[in-house]
Scaffold this active site. Structure first.
Site, PDB file in Angstrom:
ATOM      1  N   ASP A  34       0.883  -1.499  -0.099  1.00 42.03           N
ATOM      2  CA  ASP A  34      -0.095  -0.082   0.010  1.00 42.03           C
ATOM      3  C   ASP A  34       0.480   1.225   0.193  1.00 42.03           C
ATOM      4  OD1 ASP A  34      -3.867   0.006   0.888  1.00 42.03           O
ATOM      5  OD2 ASP A  34      -2.351   2.348   0.899  1.00 42.03           O
ATOM      6  N   PHE A  37      -2.045   6.299   0.101  1.00 45.85           N
ATOM      7  CA  PHE A  37      -3.227   6.898  -0.215  1.00 45.85           C
ATOM      8  C   PHE A  37      -4.455   7.511   0.914  1.00 45.85           C
ATOM      9  CE2 PHE A  37      -5.940   8.885  -3.373  1.00 45.85           C
ATOM     10  CZ  PHE A  37      -5.456  10.273  -2.873  1.00 45.85           C
ATOM     11  N   THR A  38      -5.464   6.475   0.800  1.00 44.56           N
ATOM     12  CA  THR A  38      -5.884   6.372   1.652  1.00 44.56           C
ATOM     13  C   THR A  38      -6.916   5.231   2.178  1.00 44.56           C
ATOM     14  OG1 THR A  38      -7.785   5.057  -0.397  1.00 44.56           O
ATOM     15  CG2 THR A  38      -7.822   7.640  -0.325  1.00 44.56           C
ATOM     16  N   ASP A  59       4.501   2.065  -3.756  1.00 47.28           N
ATOM     17  CA  ASP A  59       3.298   2.106  -5.412  1.00 47.28           C
ATOM     18  C   ASP A  59       2.837   1.680  -6.242  1.00 47.28           C
ATOM     19  OD1 ASP A  59       1.746   4.399  -7.928  1.00 47.28           O
ATOM     20  OD2 ASP A  59       1.922   5.913  -5.505  1.00 47.28           O
ATOM     21  N   THR A  93      -2.398   5.072 -11.577  1.00 46.08           N
ATOM     22  CA  THR A  93      -2.883   3.994 -10.643  1.00 46.08           C
ATOM     23  C   THR A  93      -3.574   2.475 -11.224  1.00 46.08           C
ATOM     24  OG1 THR A  93      -2.660   5.096  -8.321  1.00 46.08           O
ATOM     25  CG2 THR A  93      -3.753   2.996  -7.990  1.00 46.08           C
ATOM     26  N   GLY A 103       2.186  -7.991 -15.444  1.00 50.51           N
ATOM     27  CA  GLY A 103       3.548  -8.515 -15.787  1.00 50.51           C
ATOM     28  C   GLY A 103       4.012  -9.314 -14.417  1.00 50.51           C
ATOM     29  N   ALA A 115      -9.937  -6.109  -9.261  1.00 53.91           N
ATOM     30  CA  ALA A 115     -11.103  -5.093  -7.975  1.00 53.91           C
ATOM     31  C   ALA A 115     -11.496  -3.960  -8.709  1.00 53.91           C
ATOM     32  CB  ALA A 115     -11.136  -4.103  -6.979  1.00 53.91           C
ATOM     33  N   TYR A 146     -11.548   7.597 -13.116  1.00 50.10           N
ATOM     34  CA  TYR A 146     -12.106   6.317 -12.129  1.00 50.10           C
ATOM     35  C   TYR A 146     -12.577   5.310 -13.048  1.00 50.10           C
ATOM     36  CZ  TYR A 146     -13.557   2.791  -8.628  1.00 50.10           C
ATOM     37  OH  TYR A 146     -14.076   1.782  -7.623  1.00 50.10           O
TER      38      TYR A 146
END
Ligand code: NAD
Ligand code: UDP
Length: 315
Positions: A34, A37-38, A59, A93, A103, A115, A146
């Protein structure tokens, strides 16, 4: 059961933390990746002392290497205010994250689950939404970073399968809620519960007649695990959501009642491109995931979520 090595990207977020917890309980070795970020360490702090749990700050727009058997790719901000904060980063992202994780899956021959989201249907003109519907997305609207990022990620997934035989799984998640949603990420369930607990105005956008179908987090996690366990010829996409549909006004009234709040409902401007209706058809998931279907209905799930949010009251 054999212990698998499993990578969860976005593992310190709301859904990721529940998934990591469940995978550890099932006896697996979990790497939680992770960039915070959120998500937050708070969400996984209770797992840190488990020797089969590793937390990595990374990231997904940069490549990552680890010998793993399965990858759950969840890294991506999910709430409109967070994914619109830096829209270019949101696209990176979704797209570069998918390329890097695919990959990795190709290199280490891991199974990989994406997801994806009901947002791939945009503001749907087909109701309820079936997986064969191609969607109605504004490619230059506020939500496009998004929605289109997630659509492109699906494209990458299916093409890594066609070109490279990567074992892929795609799930389209409909609005999911529960403990550990971030209290200030602007999503409707967390907003309404916090407002109700603090006896503040409940902010309904538009006239509140738009609909959503709310799924409790435990039902989703069960569906994700069943999806990962399917044979290699099952790729999805499958909708995972609770087919019971509610208006946003219904939700506001339920939250007020369940919290015993003195809050009043106020109406605010509807954000642009806000989908008018959303309800999943889940026949494919039921058929292929051993009769999977949500078992926690809205009032029960809200009650558990309210209990969690109580500790943040008046903060
Ligand atoms: P969340 O914001 O709580 O979790 C996302 C996690 O990804 C956070 O921990 C965040 O820090 C991390 N992250 C973001 N960008 C990253 C990056 N570049 N590199 C590494 N980590 C990064 O949201 P959530 O509700 O837990 O959603 C998880 C996933 O499920 C997302 O991919 C989201 O699109 C998808 N989804 C969620 C819902 C829902 O209703 N909760 C619905 C549809 C799809
Ligand atoms: N919404 C609302 N008040 C709020 C937050 C959201 O009325 O304080 C509405 C929002 O306009 C949308 C629905 O609730 O119609 C769900 O919003 P959310 O951001 O949770 O998810 P999404 O729109 O991505 O489904």
């Amino acid at each position: 059961m054999s212990r698998k090595r499993i990578l969860v990207t976005g593992g310190a977020g709301f859904l990721g933390s529940h998934l990591c917890e469940r995978l550890l309980n099932d006896g697996h070795d979990v790497i939680c990746l992770d960039n915070f970020f959120t998500g937050s360490k708070e969400n996984v702090v209770h797992l840190i002392n488990n020797p089969y749990f590793e937390l990595v700050r990374h990231d997904v727009i940069s490549p990552f290497f680890a010998e793993v058997d399965e990858i759950y790719n969840l890294a991506c901000p999910a709430s409109p205010i967070h994914y619109q904060y830096n829209p270019i980063k949101t696209v990176k992202t979704s797209v570069m994250g998918a390329i890097n994780m695919l990959g990795l899956a190709k290199r280490v021959k891991a199974k990989i689950l994406q997801a994806s989201t009901s947002e791939v249907y945009g503001d749907p003109q087909v109701h309820p939404q079936t997986e064969e519907y191609w969607g109605h997305v504004n490619p230059i609207g506020l939500r496009s970073c998004y929605d289109e990022g997630k659509r492109c990620a699906e494209t990458l997934f299916v093409n890594y399968r066609y070109q490279n035989n990567v074992r892929i799984k795609i799930i389209r998640i409909f609005n999911t809620y529960g403990p550990r949603m971030s209290i200030n990420d602007g999503r409707v369930v967390s907003n309404f519960i916090m407002q109700a607990l603090n006896n503040e105005d409940i902010t309904v956008y538009g006239d509140g007649s738009q609909t959503r179908s709310f799924q409790y987090v435990d039902d989703l996690v069960e569906g994700m695990i069943r999806m990962m366990g399917t044979n290699d010829d099952i790729t999805g996409p499958f909708n995972l959501g609770n087919p019971k549909e509610f208006t946003i006004l219904d939700l506001a009234e339920k939250v007020i009642r369940l919290t015993g709040s003195k809050s009043k409902i106020v109406f605010k401007e509807l954000p642009s491109d806000d989908p008018i209706q959303r309800q999943p058809r889940i026949d494919l998931a039921k058929q292929h995931l051993n009769n999977w279907e949500p078992t926690v209905q809205l009032e029960e799930g809200l009650t558990k979520t309210i209990e969690y949010f109580t500790k943040f009251k008046n903060k």
